[in-house]
Design a protein around this motif. Structure first.
Motif, PDB file in Angstrom:
ATOM      1  N   THR A 197      40.904  38.788  38.549  1.00 38.95           N
ATOM      2  CA  THR A 197      41.967  39.618  38.810  1.00 38.95           C
ATOM      3  C   THR A 197      42.418  39.916  40.255  1.00 38.95           C
ATOM      4  N   PRO A 198      43.859  40.243  40.237  1.00 41.67           N
ATOM      5  CA  PRO A 198      44.236  40.280  42.030  1.00 41.67           C
ATOM      6  C   PRO A 198      43.289  41.119  42.775  1.00 41.67           C
ATOM      7  N   ASP A 199      43.058  42.517  42.073  1.00 41.07           N
ATOM      8  CA  ASP A 199      42.123  43.278  42.748  1.00 41.07           C
ATOM      9  C   ASP A 199      40.801  42.498  43.191  1.00 41.07           C
TER      10      ASP A 199
ATOM     11  N   ARG B 274      39.462  41.686  46.779  1.00 40.68           N
ATOM     12  CA  ARG B 274      38.094  42.321  47.326  1.00 40.68           C
ATOM     13  C   ARG B 274      37.001  41.508  47.631  1.00 40.68           C
ATOM     14  N   TRP B 275      36.913  40.450  46.618  1.00 41.19           N
ATOM     15  CA  TRP B 275      35.736  39.522  46.626  1.00 41.19           C
ATOM     16  C   TRP B 275      35.943  38.333  47.332  1.00 41.19           C
ATOM     17  N   TRP B 276      36.831  37.605  46.955  1.00 37.84           N
ATOM     18  CA  TRP B 276      37.385  36.242  47.508  1.00 37.84           C
ATOM     19  C   TRP B 276      37.738  36.362  48.889  1.00 37.84           C
ATOM     20  N   LEU B 277      38.638  37.203  49.347  1.00 37.18           N
ATOM     21  CA  LEU B 277      39.210  37.147  50.389  1.00 37.18           C
ATOM     22  C   LEU B 277      38.652  38.572  51.364  1.00 37.18           C
ATOM     23  N   MET B 278      38.009  39.247  50.924  1.00 40.33           N
ATOM     24  CA  MET B 278      37.769  40.736  51.667  1.00 40.33           C
ATOM     25  C   MET B 278      38.767  41.000  52.355  1.00 40.33           C
TER      26      MET B 278
ATOM     27  N   ILE C  77      50.752  40.876  49.714  1.00 46.22           N
ATOM     28  CA  ILE C  77      51.051  39.819  50.362  1.00 46.22           C
ATOM     29  C   ILE C  77      50.073  38.836  49.571  1.00 46.22           C
ATOM     30  N   VAL C  78      48.888  39.267  49.014  1.00 44.78           N
ATOM     31  CA  VAL C  78      47.929  38.468  48.291  1.00 44.78           C
ATOM     32  C   VAL C  78      48.615  38.080  46.944  1.00 44.78           C
ATOM     33  N   ALA C  79      49.301  39.058  46.244  1.00 41.44           N
ATOM     34  CA  ALA C  79      50.152  38.845  45.160  1.00 41.44           C
ATOM     35  C   ALA C  79      51.388  37.752  45.564  1.00 41.44           C
ATOM     36  N   GLN C  80      51.828  37.787  46.618  1.00 45.61           N
ATOM     37  CA  GLN C  80      52.813  36.794  46.956  1.00 45.61           C
ATOM     38  C   GLN C  80      52.242  35.615  46.968  1.00 45.61           C
ATOM     39  N   ALA C  81      51.162  35.311  47.690  1.00 49.39           N
ATOM     40  CA  ALA C  81      50.456  34.015  47.533  1.00 49.39           C
ATOM     41  C   ALA C  81      50.172  33.698  46.245  1.00 49.39           C
ATOM     42  N   LEU C  82      49.291  34.600  45.450  1.00 41.51           N
ATOM     43  CA  LEU C  82      49.319  34.053  44.160  1.00 41.51           C
ATOM     44  C   LEU C  82      50.318  33.584  43.397  1.00 41.51           C
TER      45      LEU C  82
ATOM     46  N   GLY D 230      45.670  43.009  28.631  1.00 44.48           N
ATOM     47  CA  GLY D 230      46.737  43.249  29.353  1.00 44.48           C
ATOM     48  C   GLY D 230      46.427  42.671  31.007  1.00 44.48           C
ATOM     49  N   ARG D 231      45.261  42.809  31.180  1.00 43.89           N
ATOM     50  CA  ARG D 231      44.755  42.522  32.492  1.00 43.89           C
ATOM     51  C   ARG D 231      44.986  40.883  32.785  1.00 43.89           C
ATOM     52  N   VAL D 232      45.579  40.524  34.192  1.00 48.26           N
ATOM     53  CA  VAL D 232      46.037  39.270  34.546  1.00 48.26           C
ATOM     54  C   VAL D 232      44.689  38.826  35.750  1.00 48.26           C
ATOM     55  N   ARG D 233      44.363  37.534  35.218  1.00 46.16           N
ATOM     56  CA  ARG D 233      43.662  36.793  36.307  1.00 46.16           C
ATOM     57  C   ARG D 233      44.363  35.645  36.611  1.00 46.16           C
ATOM     58  N   TYR D 234      43.676  35.051  37.622  1.00 45.61           N
ATOM     59  CA  TYR D 234      44.290  33.926  38.342  1.00 45.61           C
ATOM     60  C   TYR D 234      43.180  32.915  38.597  1.00 45.61           C
TER      61      TYR D 234
END
Length: 93
Positions: free
Chosen positions: A25-27, A31-35, A43-48, A65-69
């Protein structure tokens, strides 16, 4: 393009190139990929979104309903972005 946005684009492409099965998920990505700090979520949402538009990532909506990338399975766009990030010095953090 904003420098922080460029950094997150590089960080995301490098992350998934090293972990091709990664999906979150974006969260979770913040939290875990980018810390990344919570205030960077927009800004992360813009990047995604940009990565999805370029054909490097795909957006998946679960039944709840949750979105994952995740990276596209055969993403020439992703390989080009990884090469560009490597040529430009990659992530700065």
């Amino acid at each position: 393009m904003d420098l922080l946005l460029k950094r997150y684009l590089c960080d995301l492409t490098i992350y998934v190139s090293a972990r091709p099965g990664a999906c979150d998920t974006p969260d979770g990505i913040c939290r875990w990929w980018l810390m990344a700090p919570q205030e960077s979520e927009a800004i992360v949402a813009q990047a995604l979104n940009w990565l999805v538009e370029q054909g490097a990532f795909e957006r998946l909506e679960a039944a709840d309903g949750r979105v994952r990338y995740r990276a596209c399975v055969d993403a020439g766009a992703l390989r080009e972005l990884v090469a560009h990030c490597a040529d430009s010095g990659g992530s700065k953090h």
